[in-house]
Design a protein around this motif. Structure first.
Motif, short mmCIF file in Angstrom:
data_model
loop_
_atom_site.label_atom_id
_atom_site.label_comp_id
_atom_site.label_asym_id
_atom_site.label_seq_id
_atom_site.Cartn_x
_atom_site.Cartn_y
_atom_site.Cartn_z
N LEU A 104 0.80 -1.26 -0.03
CA LEU A 104 -0.01 -0.08 0.08
C LEU A 104 0.99 1.25 0.06
O LEU A 104 1.82 1.36 0.78
CB LEU A 104 -0.89 -0.01 1.14
N VAL A 105 0.71 2.00 -1.21
CA VAL A 105 1.77 3.10 -1.21
C VAL A 105 0.73 4.59 -1.44
O VAL A 105 -0.29 4.46 -1.99
CB VAL A 105 2.51 3.12 -2.37
N LEU A 106 1.06 5.43 -0.31
CA LEU A 106 0.60 6.92 -0.39
C LEU A 106 1.27 7.79 -1.19
O LEU A 106 2.53 8.09 -0.71
CB LEU A 106 0.24 7.23 1.06
N TYR A 107 0.80 8.38 -2.29
CA TYR A 107 1.85 9.47 -2.83
C TYR A 107 1.12 10.64 -2.22
O TYR A 107 0.05 11.02 -2.21
CB TYR A 107 1.37 9.50 -4.53
N ARG A 108 2.36 11.45 -1.75
CA ARG A 108 1.66 12.77 -1.00
C ARG A 108 2.58 13.84 -1.28
O ARG A 108 3.83 13.80 -1.80
CB ARG A 108 1.66 12.54 0.51
N ALA A 109 2.52 15.24 -0.87
CA ALA A 109 3.17 16.43 -0.84
C ALA A 109 2.88 17.03 0.44
O ALA A 109 1.86 16.93 0.82
CB ALA A 109 3.03 17.11 -1.96
N PRO A 110 4.11 17.73 1.03
CA PRO A 110 4.01 18.45 2.09
C PRO A 110 2.96 19.75 2.32
O PRO A 110 2.74 20.14 1.09
CB PRO A 110 5.21 18.84 2.58
N GLY A 111 2.22 19.89 3.16
CA GLY A 111 1.12 20.96 3.33
C GLY A 111 -0.03 20.79 2.34
O GLY A 111 -0.33 22.05 2.01
N THR A 112 -0.21 19.88 2.11
CA THR A 112 -1.47 19.50 1.01
C THR A 112 -2.76 18.92 1.69
O THR A 112 -2.73 18.49 2.54
CB THR A 112 -0.93 18.82 -0.12
N ARG A 113 -3.42 18.67 0.65
CA ARG A 113 -4.58 17.40 1.12
C ARG A 113 -4.51 16.33 1.29
O ARG A 113 -5.34 15.43 1.84
CB ARG A 113 -5.78 17.87 0.16
N SER A 114 -3.29 15.86 1.30
CA SER A 114 -2.64 14.68 1.55
C SER A 114 -2.92 14.32 3.11
O SER A 114 -3.01 13.14 3.42
CB SER A 114 -1.15 14.52 1.38
N ILE A 115 -3.45 15.30 3.75
CA ILE A 115 -3.58 15.00 5.44
C ILE A 115 -4.56 13.97 5.69
O ILE A 115 -4.55 13.25 6.78
CB ILE A 115 -3.87 16.38 6.07
N SER A 116 -5.71 13.97 4.60
CA SER A 116 -6.78 13.14 4.78
C SER A 116 -6.41 11.57 4.73
O SER A 116 -6.62 10.97 5.71
CB SER A 116 -7.92 13.56 3.91
N ALA A 117 -5.52 11.33 3.71
CA ALA A 117 -5.20 10.09 3.57
C ALA A 117 -4.44 9.51 4.76
O ALA A 117 -4.34 8.34 5.20
CB ALA A 117 -4.70 9.74 2.17
N LEU A 118 -3.35 10.60 4.87
CA LEU A 118 -2.28 10.24 6.06
C LEU A 118 -3.02 9.89 7.52
O LEU A 118 -2.64 8.75 7.77
CB LEU A 118 -1.55 11.36 6.13
N TRP A 119 -3.98 10.72 7.80
CA TRP A 119 -4.65 10.65 8.90
C TRP A 119 -5.39 9.45 9.07
O TRP A 119 -5.33 8.56 9.83
CB TRP A 119 -5.43 11.78 8.94
N LEU A 120 -6.41 9.07 7.93
CA LEU A 120 -6.76 7.83 7.86
C LEU A 120 -5.99 6.70 8.13
O LEU A 120 -6.44 5.65 8.64
CB LEU A 120 -7.94 7.59 6.65
N LEU A 121 -4.79 6.50 7.46
CA LEU A 121 -3.88 5.60 7.47
C LEU A 121 -3.35 5.54 9.03
O LEU A 121 -3.26 4.22 9.16
CB LEU A 121 -2.97 5.78 6.62
N GLU A 122 -3.13 6.27 9.55
CA GLU A 122 -2.85 6.42 10.77
C GLU A 122 -3.90 5.79 11.68
O GLU A 122 -3.55 5.02 12.66
CB GLU A 122 -2.15 7.68 11.21
N GLU A 123 -5.04 6.34 11.62
CA GLU A 123 -6.18 5.77 12.34
C GLU A 123 -6.41 4.14 11.97
O GLU A 123 -6.62 3.46 13.11
CB GLU A 123 -7.49 6.43 12.04
N LEU A 124 -6.18 3.77 10.88
CA LEU A 124 -6.28 2.32 10.54
C LEU A 124 -5.15 1.37 11.09
O LEU A 124 -5.31 0.27 11.37
CB LEU A 124 -6.50 2.09 9.04
N GLY A 125 -3.93 2.15 11.18
CA GLY A 125 -2.77 1.38 11.71
C GLY A 125 -2.12 0.39 10.80
O GLY A 125 -1.79 -0.72 11.14
N VAL A 126 -2.46 0.36 9.23
CA VAL A 126 -2.11 -0.57 8.40
C VAL A 126 -0.74 -0.24 8.07
O VAL A 126 -0.59 1.00 7.97
CB VAL A 126 -3.10 -0.68 7.54
#
Length: 209
Positions: A5-27
């Motif tokens: 599972l790979v997340l493509y992201r950039a700092p200071g962007t709307r990537s926060i939602s996917a990051l946050w959910l992945l951290e909540e899921l703990g996967v």
């Protein structure tokens, strides 16, 4: 070997939602920090925007779609109500509402589009009216699924937090209290530190404080 599972992201962007959910899921997941619209990233994602997830052979873009996918795939019954759960309908509606309604409604305030809303056929009301609807949605227990925190709160919170910070949303006591509950979650704090790294953004962070 299991699919990665790979997340493509950039700092200071709307990537926060996917990051946050992945951290909540703990996967387990791997991050690829990219420069949007760069040739290398366009080769992976022709639209060139973040976030995007790749889960084996599955690719998903657009933040609500990513959150719905991740919550169903890895958190069905917890962060996503099951299909037979009556909370499923409102949960999906709020997840999409975050960027389809709240985001543009807050952006348009004070602009010409706001005054000509009726003639443009927008699918949402004034910001004041939409916030009244949100307040009603939170009245049943503090979260958008009553007393259950779900991915819908991740999506809505990912819009509310930065827009309280930029003053695109008013500092209504109930709205600030909602985001304070969200930012108190350890998963949010981990994601925020990644999305707004102190070495790049200093003490500036998108909170209502």
């Amino acid at each position: 070997m299991a699919d990665e599972l790979v997340l493509y992201r950039a700092p200071g962007t709307r990537s926060i939602s996917a990051l946050w959910l992945l951290e909540e899921l703990g996967v387990p997941y791997r991050m690829e920090t990219v420069r949007m619209q760069s040739p290398g990233y366009l080769a992976v994602n022709p639209r060139g925007w973040v976030p995007m997830i790749v889960d084996g052979a599955t690719r998903v873009t657009e933040t609500p779609a990513i959150c719905l996918y991740l919550a169903d795939r890895y958190g069905c019954g917890t962060l996503a109500p099951k299909l037979e759960d009556p909370a499923r309908g409102p949960y999906m509606s709020w997840t999409v509402w975050a960027t389809a309604v709240l985001e543009p409604a807050s952006t348009l305030v004070g602009h010409e589009f706001e005054t000509r809303r009726g003639s443009w056929g927008f699918g949402f009301g004034t910001l004041e009216r939409e916030l009244e609807v949100l307040a009603g949605g939170l009245a049943g227990g503090g979260w958008l699924a009553g007393d259950r925190f779900t991915a819908a709160d991740v999506m809505v919170g990912s819009v509310v937090g930065p827009r309280l910070f930029t003053a695109e949303l008013p500092r209504l006591p109930w709205l600030v209290a909602y985001f304070e509950r969200l930012e108190a979650r350890p998963a949010y704090q981990r994601a925020a530190k990644i999305n707004w790294p102190p070495e790049q953004f200093g003490d500036v962070k998108p909170t209502p404080a």
